[in-house]
Enzyme design. Sequence first.
Site: not given
Ligand code: GLY
Length: 652
Positions: A491, A519-520, A542, A440, A460, A458, A130, A488
């Site tokens: 987020d 993140s999701s 997302g 993503t 984002e 991703t 990440r 990113e």
């Molecule tokens: N970029 C999507 C996430 O990290 O949730």
Amino acid sequence: MTHSHRTWHRPSRLALAAALVIGPWLAAQADGGDEPLGVERAVTLPAQAKGNPPAWAGKAFRQGVVAVANPYGAEAGAQVLEQGGNAIDAAVAIAYALNVVEPQSAGIGGGGFMMIHLAASGQTLTIDSREKAPAGATRNMFVGVPNASLQGVAVGVPGMVRGTALALQRFGRLPLAQVLQPAIALADQGFAATPRFVGSPNCTSTSATNRAFNSPLVKDYFCPGGQAIAAGTVVTNKPLAETFRLIATHGADCFYKLDIAKGCDIAQGIVEGQTWNRPQAAGGKGGSMTYADLEAYQPAIRPVVEGTYRGYRIKSMGPPSSGALTVLQILKQLERFPIGDASQGYGFGSVKTLNVMAESMRLAFADRRDWMGDADFASVPTRGLIDERYLTQRSLLIQPGAVRPGLAPSSDPRPFEVAGLQAQPMRNVALAGPSMENGTTHFSVVDKWGNVVSYTNTIESGYGIGVFAGYARPDGSFRNHGFLLNNELTDFNTTPADHPYIVGAIGANDVVADKRPRSSMAPTMLFSPDGQPLLAYGSPGGATIINSVVNITMNLVDHRMTLQEAIDAARISVAGPGATREGGVTLGTVTLENRFPAATVDAMRALGYNVGSGDVGSVQAVLIEPRTGKQYGAADDRREGTVIGLPRPRGR
Ligand code: GLY
């Protein structure tokens, strides 16, 4: 500055590229003799890019399966498996190839989460690549910035290059330089642009927030001359091929450290690229990333977060992702309902089922908003949030047949984490809601040894900040590195908030220097009750990623669908604590894919929901049948999902 889209001038070179990279279906198109230079020629697209029925559906394999959201990405992974690579090697090859053919979604300018299951040891782990906030990031850095997700201030320190290098070094069989070859060939020699590649940028949009138009170079690449590229046109990305060659030759450090003697100048392209101060918007703001931030970036190997659903063991991605915690909360809160039983009014797609799913999603997303973030920086009660006693209490808030007005409440899970604590009531503070995006990508791989990878990657939003890494040379020319920079950091909570339960603490997802934004992403694996790996899956989307994973799990476990049926079926998503419109104010939306019948939408509206439509996610999955070891794949027609199983049947 050069743009890299070109027409297909030299069939003989393309024939070479096709034979090396793209595979037999395209090689057959590539023997057309001498074309005069400059004549544009369309080529036949891979079958799956045209939405044709997949020839592989339901077929079993034993030598490995890849399921990827793009046919060229799948081909790259299959080739590496055929060369003796394992699932980790194939995953890295796919991630780099997707940077070329699906650049709007993911790539080396961003980061992701790779979940790995190792057959020999039975261990399952994750590699967290990440992006991180730079050292100069501050809690208020987004306040007052217009369209922050289009500004350099949104760019996080990218993680994919060191994350994938770590994966190969620890768990791969092949060298980085070999694994990068398919991606280098695709970027250098071209690929036939797929409908999604050409359709994703809206080339006729004059909107000031059109990401693909955020910088002239990106606009010119995706919409040369302001026109959409025709599907089938051969597209190259020579600057990206050169960037990949630098990494292949000198290793991951060539991405993170400026070393002019070696020709490693990618760091300069990132550091200068993220100073982007969007000229279209007054008050634009560049990022603060330095060479030191880049050099310092390290991925992390993290344990999975796991729980059960009706006896099946689910392993998914923990903090800094909210993926595992929210998925497990939603499922566990639903376990008391007989979801699979149509005779009791439940069953797939019934309003009764959709109602309790929506309510469970709302409750979990309320906890996600208040408690989840990067646990290296915030106090995240990871055990309490998925404790069965806590979720039993939470589940009692779901009343079948009723729609909770207003926003679903969060609660305090800490007493279920630490004995003797008392739950605290929520204080009256505001926290930002979940973000949505259309970037993503997710893919899944199993190899002939039974190693499995589930990888969500991703930048984002689609096109990230809409800027290629690069810098102006002293002579005024532009050195383009050919990859998009992520956005990113949006987020994070872009509006800072106090923690609603912990006095004196900031919001779990507020910006802090060096922190990772929440993140999701939820690369997930499902295991049999006796611990055998059954399935690897995940999705982009997302915050809706979480709900795609929930839908697929329930389709398989409750509704007993086949894997492809589970992916094809209509999905429901609520990505926040609200789902209604009250007093003229929209508090949230239940998204019902238009694969649901109109009568279902009407019935959900009649119940009181604010219902919206649109696709939810793009799931790529591989399945291992534990008794026989047979391997299957399934992919999503919401994008250009492609499965390749090995050994390939004749003619593929
Ligand atoms: N970029 C999507 C996430 O990290 O949730």
